[in-house]
Design a protein around this motif. Structure first.
Motif, mmCIF file in Angstrom:
data_model
loop_
_atom_site.group_PDB
_atom_site.id
_atom_site.type_symbol
_atom_site.label_atom_id
_atom_site.label_comp_id
_atom_site.label_asym_id
_atom_site.label_seq_id
_atom_site.Cartn_x
_atom_site.Cartn_y
_atom_site.Cartn_z
ATOM 1 N N ILE A 157 0.828 -1.209 0.000
ATOM 2 C CA ILE A 157 0.000 0.000 0.000
ATOM 3 C C ILE A 157 0.866 1.264 0.000
ATOM 4 O O ILE A 157 0.758 2.107 -0.891
ATOM 5 C CB ILE A 157 -0.962 0.006 1.214
ATOM 6 N N HIS A 158 1.740 1.372 0.967
ATOM 7 C CA HIS A 158 2.531 2.601 1.040
ATOM 8 C C HIS A 158 3.533 2.700 -0.118
ATOM 9 O O HIS A 158 3.631 3.736 -0.763
ATOM 10 C CB HIS A 158 3.269 2.685 2.381
ATOM 11 N N LEU A 159 4.273 1.616 -0.357
ATOM 12 C CA LEU A 159 5.299 1.737 -1.404
ATOM 13 C C LEU A 159 4.674 1.830 -2.799
ATOM 14 O O LEU A 159 5.341 2.193 -3.760
ATOM 15 C CB LEU A 159 6.299 0.580 -1.331
ATOM 16 N N VAL A 177 1.526 3.805 -3.216
ATOM 17 C CA VAL A 177 0.991 5.163 -3.381
ATOM 18 C C VAL A 177 1.989 6.260 -3.038
ATOM 19 O O VAL A 177 1.860 7.375 -3.516
ATOM 20 C CB VAL A 177 -0.325 5.395 -2.596
ATOM 21 N N GLU A 178 2.961 5.983 -2.189
ATOM 22 C CA GLU A 178 3.866 7.060 -1.820
ATOM 23 C C GLU A 178 5.252 6.888 -2.434
ATOM 24 O O GLU A 178 6.175 7.613 -2.109
ATOM 25 C CB GLU A 178 3.960 7.179 -0.297
ATOM 26 N N ALA A 179 5.420 5.921 -3.302
ATOM 27 C CA ALA A 179 6.709 5.787 -3.979
ATOM 28 C C ALA A 179 6.471 5.495 -5.462
ATOM 29 O O ALA A 179 6.528 6.390 -6.290
ATOM 30 C CB ALA A 179 7.553 4.697 -3.318
ATOM 31 N N GLY A 238 8.089 4.040 7.327
ATOM 32 C CA GLY A 238 8.101 3.932 8.786
ATOM 33 C C GLY A 238 6.906 4.569 9.477
ATOM 34 O O GLY A 238 6.580 4.188 10.601
ATOM 35 N N HIS A 239 6.200 5.514 8.812
ATOM 36 C CA HIS A 239 5.063 6.120 9.513
ATOM 37 C C HIS A 239 3.890 5.150 9.673
ATOM 38 O O HIS A 239 2.929 5.482 10.344
ATOM 39 C CB HIS A 239 4.634 7.468 8.894
ATOM 40 N N HIS A 240 4.001 3.979 9.095
ATOM 41 C CA HIS A 240 2.976 2.955 9.349
ATOM 42 C C HIS A 240 3.448 1.915 10.352
ATOM 43 O O HIS A 240 2.730 0.967 10.645
ATOM 44 C CB HIS A 240 2.582 2.269 8.050
ATOM 45 N N TYR A 241 4.672 2.082 10.838
ATOM 46 C CA TYR A 241 5.233 1.084 11.751
ATOM 47 C C TYR A 241 5.322 1.606 13.180
ATOM 48 O O TYR A 241 6.094 1.130 13.976
ATOM 49 C CB TYR A 241 6.617 0.634 11.250
#
Ligand code: HEM
Ligand code: HEM
Ligand SMILES: [Fe+2]
Lengths: 56, 220, 490
Positions: free
Chosen positions: C208-210, C212-214, C259-262
């Motif tokens: 999800i993060h990698l 939409v944010e990468a 890291g903001h999801h960890y």
């Protein structure tokens, strides 16, 4: 009070060890990512100086 | 040496190489971090529970223990505290049985798609309460609403009964639907929820179900 | 109706024709996304609506899955569309590309039918394989995962083949080829099963993060660069230099920004720092992208105005959507993302409607907008229109969509604040705390506004749909008409 001992569950790993107070870990990581760009910069500079200026 | 002083800042090749370096090296750092994190969030063993070694994610047999969520002076936030042995559905589960039960619980949670209504560890949907520490919610404890409603005498029995027929025990107009959960599945889900409540989430949710009871009182 | 758009005679490239098919399906799924979002939003206000028939979880799942899938379709369409222009070659395996389009579309239809009519399965491994994996955004069962991987491999082969054959490898294509590989590879991180919920969430965020944010952001950088060249005639040298700077900043902040999801999923405390600081830098490239669009637009506008006394913009609706993208990305991802990215804030906002506010504005601003721009560009190409102008429909659909999404975002933000303060900070986030916050008037009213603004959004979509279907033929015919007296003008 800026430097604080690690209080996490596990402190015997490199990242916890670098994490010695506010921002120490993240600043270290930022630095090791960004500092080598200086080297790329200087290399590119040298390359450009040995080439005639580009036509525009 | 040529005399002109070209600007590197407008050189595509500089940015291309820098982009490649930063991307590649960040990815490598992430992989190192992942190795370390994986070793820390590996499930602990039954042995760890017996010797009191703290693990971020405890062994499945944590279901055989009492669990509390308490402020830790050292950590600066609440942490799960694993206590005395305590039968779960009337018995102490062997490591193999506990592991199998947790597996069934996790699979059922995915099969019934709990995460598209609830959050687990704070991730998911916002239509129903966060389940991270649901096992510890006052409503499920002795003297709490749910044991009375379901006419049961333990947290696990109350939860299992609720899960098998949620509309029957609804406490709000926004009800949880009947998802066709069998008794076996319900028992397994409760094991999953109990296990999850024992995961060290760095203090999330903060002050879980402990509203300020100190100086301020609110008019009803 | 759709076929009229697809089979336009002005369209000679078979790769571009294939692109149009992907766009067409994307548009239909976009509509489905909004309809199911509305159903879910209604259930917040009237929980008995479709209770035990089509429950919230099902509507929400279809809502967000349709979103992910329509965006992937439109992304594939965009790449196929620009591929012949950028490489000078058609897709390497067109027949295969055609075939997997139909296979993928059939698979999507089957998955949706199973979602709607089977809904949930027994707590057995077979459910994970056949019905649903039950993990937000990537709920598709494992058989579909494997199918998706196969389809993506064919797509990638097609792109890579054309890229390798190209005599001149453009910066845009180089970035795209590398980025698509990473994007596809990351999907694999979401395909395995574990009993350990912390590990489950750890790798779930890789997808999800990698995305939409990468990788998706870099994709947008590349597509926007290409669109600027097409729309205002931006200089490739400048655009591509910007693109590399964007790649540097997006990946440099976005990869470890993970890291903001960890913070709270069981992972060690050192992620607080890593997540906080790296993700705080994520808005920087988004500002840069916004500045870049304005800069190129202004520069080319000034030049063409002075030299040729005309507007630089060759496709007005596409340019509008590129601008909405630039600003919406900055606002939704940059500002709304930064709001809750520090652990000190996130411990209270984590998993509230605040997250949903950010999710809506970011996905719309960063991805929906640029993909809509690509659809307008593709239609311009398909209909052979030299300069595409706004129609009344284009304008109204922009106004309603933007107003609707902003309205929903504001409503969700209010709900999020209220939840954060009452449910989390004051009452400690338990079951009772949750419902106390859900039932306060501020929250309920905001839910009402969200639904109303959702309806506005949907009307905007209907207008957009009609506009996309008609603008090509209409402006094509108008042009023919204008051309007839003086055909030499071409
Ligand atoms: C007709 C307009 C829409 C309505 C009524 C609507 C409604 C909803 C609802 C009710 C949810 C569930 C939130 C929850 O769990 O509490 C949701 C989630 C979501 N929607 Fe929408 N939606 C609409 C349009 C959109 C659009 C245009 C996008 C993006 C392009 C979008 C992206 C999302 C995302 C990403 C989520 C998941 C959010 C999260 O988990 O934080 N929606 N939507
Ligand atoms: C286009 C880019 C982005 C998109 C599409 C996007 C979308 C989303 C979505 C949908 C979620 C909710 C995930 C879920 O369902 O649980 C989310 C969570 C989050 N996003 Fe973003 N995001 C973007 C960029 C950013 C940026 C740049 C930041 C920070 C500066 C950010 C910070 C966060 C944070 C902290 C969360 C976690 C929220 C929570 O704890 O509940 N996002 N994002
Ligand atoms: Fe993120």
């Amino acid at each position: 009070m800026i430097i604080q001992k690690c209080t996490d569950v596990s402190c015997d790993n490199i990242f916890a060890w670098l994490n010695q107070g506010p921002l120490t870990l993240t600043i270290t990581l930022h630095l090791i990512i960004l500092v080598p760009m200086v080297w790329i910069y200087l290399q590119e500079k040298r390359k450009l100086q040995h080439r005639p200026p580009e036509e525009s | 040496m040529s005399q002109h002083d070209p600007s590197v800042w407008s050189s595509t090749s500089f940015w291309r190489r820098s982009a490649a370096w930063v991307t590649g090296f960040s990815a490598i750092l992430l992989i190192f971090l992942t190795f370390d994190t994986m070793s820390q969030i590996q499930m602990g063993s039954d042995e760890d529970l017996k010797t009191g070694k703290v693990r971020r994610v405890p062994a499945p047999t944590v279901i055989n223990h009492a669990i509390e969520y308490k402020m830790s002076r050292k950590r600066g936030h609440e942490v799960p505290v694993i206590g005395e042995e305590q039968p779960f559905f009337g018995k102490i589960w062997s490591p193999e049985d506990a592991r199998a039960l947790l597996h069934k619980g996790k699979v059922t949670v995915q099969a019934k798609n709990c995460m598209d209504c609830h959050t687990l560890l704070g991730n998911g949907a916002y239509y129903a309460p966060d389940l991270t520490k649901a096992w510890l919610d006052p409503a499920w404890q002795k003297g709490g609403l749910m044991q009375t409603l379901t006419r049961t005498h333990s947290t696990e029995e109350a939860m299992a009964k609720f899960l098998m027929d949620p509309p029957k025990y609804a406490t709000h107009t926004r009800r949880m639907p009947n998802l066709g959960i069998t008794r076996d599945e319900a028992v397994a889900i409760v094991a999953f929820l109990k296990h999850m409540s024992a995961i060290d989430t760095n203090g999330f949710p903060r002050n879980f179900s402990k509203p300020h009871q100190g100086e301020v009182t609110y008019a009803k | 109706m759709l076929s009229k758009l697809l089979a336009h005679p002005a369209f000679e490239s078979p790769t571009k024709r294939l692109a149009m098919k992907y766009f067409a399906v994307a548009l239909v799924l976009f509509g489905a996304q909004l309809l199911f979002g509305l159903l879910a939003a209604i259930q917040f206000l009237w929980p008995d609506f479709l209770f035990n028939l089509l429950d919230f979880s099902i509507n929400r799942m279809v809502h967000i899955n349709a979103m992910v899938v329509w965006m992937l379709y439109a992304m594939i369409g965009s790449v196929y569309y620009l591929l012949p222009d950028e490489t000078g070659h058609e897709a390497a395996g067109l027949k295969l590309g055609e075939l997997v389009f139909w296979i993928l579309t059939l698979a999507v239809a089957v998955v949706v039918l199973v979602y709607l009519f089977v809904q949930v399965g027994p707590g057995k491994d077979s459910t994970i394989w056949l019905i649903t994996e039950g993990r937000e955004y990537i709920e598709a069962p494992r058989w579909a995962d494997i199918g998706i991987v196969a389809v993506v491999l064919v797509f990638y082969y097609n792109v890579l083949g054309a890229y390798l054959k190209a005599e001149r490898k453009t910066g845009i294509m180089t970035v795209l080829v590398a980025d698509l590989l990473a994007l596809a590879g990351l999907y694999l991180a979401g395909m395995f099963y574990t009993d350990n919920i912390s590990m489950d969430q750890y790798y779930w965020w890789w997808v999800i993060h990698l995305w939409v944010e990468a990788t998706w952001e870099v994709f947008v950088g590349a597509i926007a660069a290409w669109a600027l060249i097409k729309i205002v005639g931006a200089k490739r040298r400048i655009v591509e230099m910007w693109l590399w700077i964007e790649v540097l900043m997006l990946f440099g902040s976005g990869i470890l920004g993970l890291g903001h999801h960890y913070f709270w999923i069981g992972t060690p405390e050192y992620w607080w720092e890593i997540g906080a600081l790296f993700s705080s830098l994520e808005p920087v490239p988004l500002v840069a992208m916004f500045v870049h669009v304005l800069y190129d637009w202004g520069k080319e506008q000034g030049r063409t105005q002075a030299l040729e006394n005309r507007s630089a913009i060759r496709n007005a609706p596409a340019m509008a959507w590129v601008s909405i993208n630039a600003f919406g990305n900055f606002l939704g991802a940059g500002i709304w993302g930064f709001f809750h990215t520090l652990p000190q804030v996130n411990i209270y906002t984590h998993g509230t409607q605040f997250t949903a506010a950010h999710g809506h504005l970011a996905f719309f601003g960063a991805y929906a907008a640029i993909l809509i721009a690509m659809m307008y560009l593709a239609i311009q190409g398909a209909a052979g229109i030299r300069i595409m102008r706004m129609t009344a429909l284009s304008k109204w659909s922009i106004a309603l969509l933007v107003f609707g999404i902003m309205g929903m975002t504001v409503a969700l933000t209010i709900m999020g604040y209220e939840q954060t303060l009452v449910e989390r900070a004051e009452l400690g986030g338990g079951w009772q705390a949750y419902f106390t916050a859900q039932n306060l008037p501020w929250y309920v009213q905001a839910q009402g506004w969200r639904l109303a603004m959702g309806v506005v959004t949907f009307i905007g979509f209907v207008l957009l749909f009609v506009d996309l279907l008609t603008i090509g033929n209409r402006q094509h015919e108008e042009r023919q008409h204008e051309m007839e007296p003086a055909p030499a003008a071409a």
